[in-house]
Design a protein around this motif. Structure first.
Motif, PDB file in Angstrom:
ATOM      1  N   LEU A  28       0.826  -1.209   0.000  1.00  0.00           N
ATOM      2  CA  LEU A  28       0.000   0.000   0.000  1.00  0.00           C
ATOM      3  C   LEU A  28       0.860   1.259   0.000  1.00  0.00           C
ATOM      4  CD1 LEU A  28      -2.813  -1.019   2.515  1.00  0.00           C
ATOM      5  CD2 LEU A  28      -3.058  -0.634   0.056  1.00  0.00           C
ATOM      6  N   VAL A  29       1.915   1.254   0.797  1.00  0.00           N
ATOM      7  CA  VAL A  29       2.821   2.402   0.853  1.00  0.00           C
ATOM      8  C   VAL A  29       3.492   2.612  -0.497  1.00  0.00           C
ATOM      9  CG1 VAL A  29       4.969   3.268   1.874  1.00  0.00           C
ATOM     10  CG2 VAL A  29       3.210   2.271   3.334  1.00  0.00           C
ATOM     11  N   LEU A  30       3.961   1.523  -1.112  1.00  0.00           N
ATOM     12  CA  LEU A  30       4.624   1.634  -2.417  1.00  0.00           C
ATOM     13  C   LEU A  30       3.659   2.110  -3.498  1.00  0.00           C
ATOM     14  CD1 LEU A  30       6.916  -1.528  -2.352  1.00  0.00           C
ATOM     15  CD2 LEU A  30       7.601   0.871  -2.134  1.00  0.00           C
ATOM     16  N   GLN A  31       2.429   1.610  -3.471  1.00  0.00           N
ATOM     17  CA  GLN A  31       1.431   2.064  -4.439  1.00  0.00           C
ATOM     18  C   GLN A  31       1.182   3.564  -4.293  1.00  0.00           C
ATOM     19  OE1 GLN A  31      -2.044  -0.339  -3.750  1.00  0.00           O
ATOM     20  NE2 GLN A  31      -1.203  -2.136  -4.774  1.00  0.00           N
ATOM     21  N   GLU A  32       1.067   4.009  -3.055  1.00  0.00           N
ATOM     22  CA  GLU A  32       0.836   5.428  -2.815  1.00  0.00           C
ATOM     23  C   GLU A  32       2.032   6.252  -3.267  1.00  0.00           C
ATOM     24  OE1 GLU A  32       0.106   8.442   0.915  1.00  0.00           O
ATOM     25  OE2 GLU A  32      -0.720   6.426   1.045  1.00  0.00           O
ATOM     26  N   LYS A  33       3.219   5.745  -2.974  1.00  0.00           N
ATOM     27  CA  LYS A  33       4.447   6.453  -3.360  1.00  0.00           C
ATOM     28  C   LYS A  33       4.509   6.610  -4.873  1.00  0.00           C
ATOM     29  CE  LYS A  33       9.412   6.089  -3.459  1.00  0.00           C
ATOM     30  NZ  LYS A  33      10.434   5.105  -3.693  1.00  0.00           N
ATOM     31  N   HIS A  34       4.198   5.555  -5.603  1.00  0.00           N
ATOM     32  CA  HIS A  34       4.280   5.602  -7.064  1.00  0.00           C
ATOM     33  C   HIS A  34       3.189   6.465  -7.673  1.00  0.00           C
ATOM     34  CE1 HIS A  34       7.602   2.864  -7.255  1.00  0.00           C
ATOM     35  NE2 HIS A  34       6.937   1.906  -6.647  1.00  0.00           N
ATOM     36  N   SER A  35       2.121   6.704  -6.943  1.00  0.00           N
ATOM     37  CA  SER A  35       1.034   7.523  -7.475  1.00  0.00           C
ATOM     38  C   SER A  35       1.260   9.014  -7.230  1.00  0.00           C
ATOM     39  CB  SER A  35      -0.302   7.093  -6.868  1.00  0.00           C
ATOM     40  OG  SER A  35      -0.360   7.436  -5.499  1.00  0.00           O
ATOM     41  N   LEU A  36       2.284   9.363  -6.444  1.00  0.00           N
ATOM     42  CA  LEU A  36       2.550  10.760  -6.144  1.00  0.00           C
ATOM     43  C   LEU A  36       3.277  11.449  -7.304  1.00  0.00           C
ATOM     44  CD1 LEU A  36       3.878  10.472  -2.472  1.00  0.00           C
ATOM     45  CD2 LEU A  36       1.582  11.135  -3.204  1.00  0.00           C
ATOM     46  N   THR A  37       2.991  12.716  -7.470  1.00  0.00           N
ATOM     47  CA  THR A  37       3.733  13.507  -8.451  1.00  0.00           C
ATOM     48  C   THR A  37       5.120  13.803  -7.881  1.00  0.00           C
ATOM     49  OG1 THR A  37       3.043  15.644  -7.552  1.00  0.00           O
ATOM     50  CG2 THR A  37       1.584  14.623  -9.213  1.00  0.00           C
ATOM     51  N   LYS A  38       6.008  14.293  -8.711  1.00  0.00           N
ATOM     52  CA  LYS A  38       7.366  14.631  -8.251  1.00  0.00           C
ATOM     53  C   LYS A  38       7.308  15.707  -7.161  1.00  0.00           C
ATOM     54  CE  LYS A  38       9.877  11.964 -10.844  1.00  0.00           C
ATOM     55  NZ  LYS A  38      10.653  10.892 -10.280  1.00  0.00           N
ATOM     56  N   ASP A  39       6.424  16.680  -7.321  1.00  0.00           N
ATOM     57  CA  ASP A  39       6.295  17.730  -6.305  1.00  0.00           C
ATOM     58  C   ASP A  39       5.799  17.159  -4.978  1.00  0.00           C
ATOM     59  OD1 ASP A  39       7.230  19.767  -7.925  1.00  0.00           O
ATOM     60  OD2 ASP A  39       5.215  20.391  -8.564  1.00  0.00           O
ATOM     61  N   GLN A  40       4.854  16.217  -5.032  1.00  0.00           N
ATOM     62  CA  GLN A  40       4.350  15.594  -3.809  1.00  0.00           C
ATOM     63  C   GLN A  40       5.446  14.754  -3.140  1.00  0.00           C
ATOM     64  OE1 GLN A  40       1.022  13.627  -5.676  1.00  0.00           O
ATOM     65  NE2 GLN A  40      -0.474  15.013  -4.703  1.00  0.00           N
ATOM     66  N   GLN A  41       6.241  14.039  -3.959  1.00  0.00           N
ATOM     67  CA  GLN A  41       7.350  13.254  -3.416  1.00  0.00           C
ATOM     68  C   GLN A  41       8.364  14.179  -2.741  1.00  0.00           C
ATOM     69  OE1 GLN A  41       9.054  10.782  -6.492  1.00  0.00           O
ATOM     70  NE2 GLN A  41       7.167   9.640  -6.790  1.00  0.00           N
ATOM     71  N   LYS A  42       8.680  15.293  -3.402  1.00  0.00           N
ATOM     72  CA  LYS A  42       9.622  16.252  -2.837  1.00  0.00           C
ATOM     73  C   LYS A  42       9.099  16.808  -1.521  1.00  0.00           C
ATOM     74  CE  LYS A  42      12.235  20.389  -3.999  1.00  0.00           C
ATOM     75  NZ  LYS A  42      12.518  21.417  -4.994  1.00  0.00           N
ATOM     76  N   CYS A  43       7.804  17.097  -1.459  1.00  0.00           N
ATOM     77  CA  CYS A  43       7.190  17.606  -0.237  1.00  0.00           C
ATOM     78  C   CYS A  43       7.287  16.583   0.893  1.00  0.00           C
ATOM     79  CB  CYS A  43       5.733  17.976  -0.514  1.00  0.00           C
ATOM     80  SG  CYS A  43       4.906  18.743   0.886  1.00  0.00           S
ATOM     81  N   GLN A  44       7.034  15.312   0.585  1.00  0.00           N
ATOM     82  CA  GLN A  44       7.121  14.266   1.607  1.00  0.00           C
ATOM     83  C   GLN A  44       8.554  14.092   2.098  1.00  0.00           C
ATOM     84  OE1 GLN A  44       5.280  10.552   0.445  1.00  0.00           O
ATOM     85  NE2 GLN A  44       3.332  11.236   1.279  1.00  0.00           N
ATOM     86  N   LEU A  45       9.518  14.145   1.187  1.00  0.00           N
ATOM     87  CA  LEU A  45      10.922  14.026   1.586  1.00  0.00           C
ATOM     88  C   LEU A  45      11.346  15.207   2.450  1.00  0.00           C
ATOM     89  CD1 LEU A  45      12.553  12.670  -1.693  1.00  0.00           C
ATOM     90  CD2 LEU A  45      12.237  11.455   0.463  1.00  0.00           C
ATOM     91  N   THR A  46      10.878  16.391   2.101  1.00  0.00           N
ATOM     92  CA  THR A  46      11.182  17.579   2.902  1.00  0.00           C
ATOM     93  C   THR A  46      10.599  17.441   4.297  1.00  0.00           C
ATOM     94  OG1 THR A  46      11.211  18.950   0.908  1.00  0.00           O
ATOM     95  CG2 THR A  46      10.934  20.094   3.018  1.00  0.00           C
ATOM     96  N   LEU A  47       9.358  17.003   4.378  1.00  0.00           N
ATOM     97  CA  LEU A  47       8.703  16.803   5.669  1.00  0.00           C
ATOM     98  C   LEU A  47       9.462  15.767   6.505  1.00  0.00           C
ATOM     99  CD1 LEU A  47       6.366  17.398   7.594  1.00  0.00           C
ATOM    100  CD2 LEU A  47       5.040  15.670   6.378  1.00  0.00           C
ATOM    101  N   ALA A  48       9.884  14.672   5.868  1.00  0.00           N
ATOM    102  CA  ALA A  48      10.631  13.634   6.580  1.00  0.00           C
ATOM    103  C   ALA A  48      11.959  14.184   7.094  1.00  0.00           C
ATOM    104  CB  ALA A  48      10.868  12.435   5.667  1.00  0.00           C
ATOM    105  N   ALA A  49      12.637  14.989   6.278  1.00  0.00           N
ATOM    106  CA  ALA A  49      13.914  15.574   6.700  1.00  0.00           C
ATOM    107  C   ALA A  49      13.720  16.527   7.871  1.00  0.00           C
ATOM    108  CB  ALA A  49      14.556  16.294   5.521  1.00  0.00           C
ATOM    109  N   VAL A  50      12.701  17.362   7.798  1.00  0.00           N
ATOM    110  CA  VAL A  50      12.426  18.306   8.887  1.00  0.00           C
ATOM    111  C   VAL A  50      12.073  17.551  10.164  1.00  0.00           C
ATOM    112  CG1 VAL A  50      10.799  20.083   9.672  1.00  0.00           C
ATOM    113  CG2 VAL A  50      11.768  20.210   7.374  1.00  0.00           C
ATOM    114  N   THR A  51      11.300  16.492  10.024  1.00  0.00           N
ATOM    115  CA  THR A  51      10.912  15.679  11.176  1.00  0.00           C
ATOM    116  C   THR A  51      12.133  15.008  11.813  1.00  0.00           C
ATOM    117  OG1 THR A  51       8.781  15.261  10.143  1.00  0.00           O
ATOM    118  CG2 THR A  51       9.414  13.787  11.921  1.00  0.00           C
ATOM    119  N   ALA A  52      13.106  14.616  10.996  1.00  0.00           N
ATOM    120  CA  ALA A  52      14.282  13.900  11.494  1.00  0.00           C
ATOM    121  C   ALA A  52      15.300  14.821  12.161  1.00  0.00           C
ATOM    122  CB  ALA A  52      14.950  13.135  10.356  1.00  0.00           C
TER     123      ALA A  52
END
Length: 90
Positions: A28-52
């Motif tokens: 489910l996580v992989l399906q969601e990841k593959h359905s994201l646009t590049k901007d959405q992926q970048k936003c998630q990575l940014t959020l993960a970095a800020v959280t870390a």
């Protein structure tokens, strides 16, 4: 079913059932990841970095070994190193 209930139920399940659940969740996580646009992926990575950031801040558990940075973690005399290499090659 709430996350807390799921986590409490996991220990009572068989290993096979736990693996099926983990595999399904990962799919489910992989399906969601593959359905994201590049901007959405970048936003998630940014959020993960800020959280870390807090995880790596001074005084956190993850910086416990930072005092050792720059130190040799193994300081073997050359002959000990040579003997250990010969032992492994035998």
């Amino acid at each position: 079913m709430q996350i807390k209930e799921i986590l409490q139920a996991l220990p009572s399940l068989s290993i096979s059932d736990r693996l099926k659940i983990a595999e399904s969740a990962l799919q489910l996580v992989l399906q969601e990841k593959h359905s994201l646009t590049k901007d959405q992926q970048k936003c998630q990575l940014t959020l993960a970095a800020v959280t870390a950031i807090a995880d790596y801040a001074s005084g956190s558990e993850l910086d416990i070994f930072s005092d050792l940075e720059g130190e040799d973690f193994c300081d073997y005399p050359d002959e000990d190193l040579h003997n250990s290499v010969n032992y492994v090659q035998r």
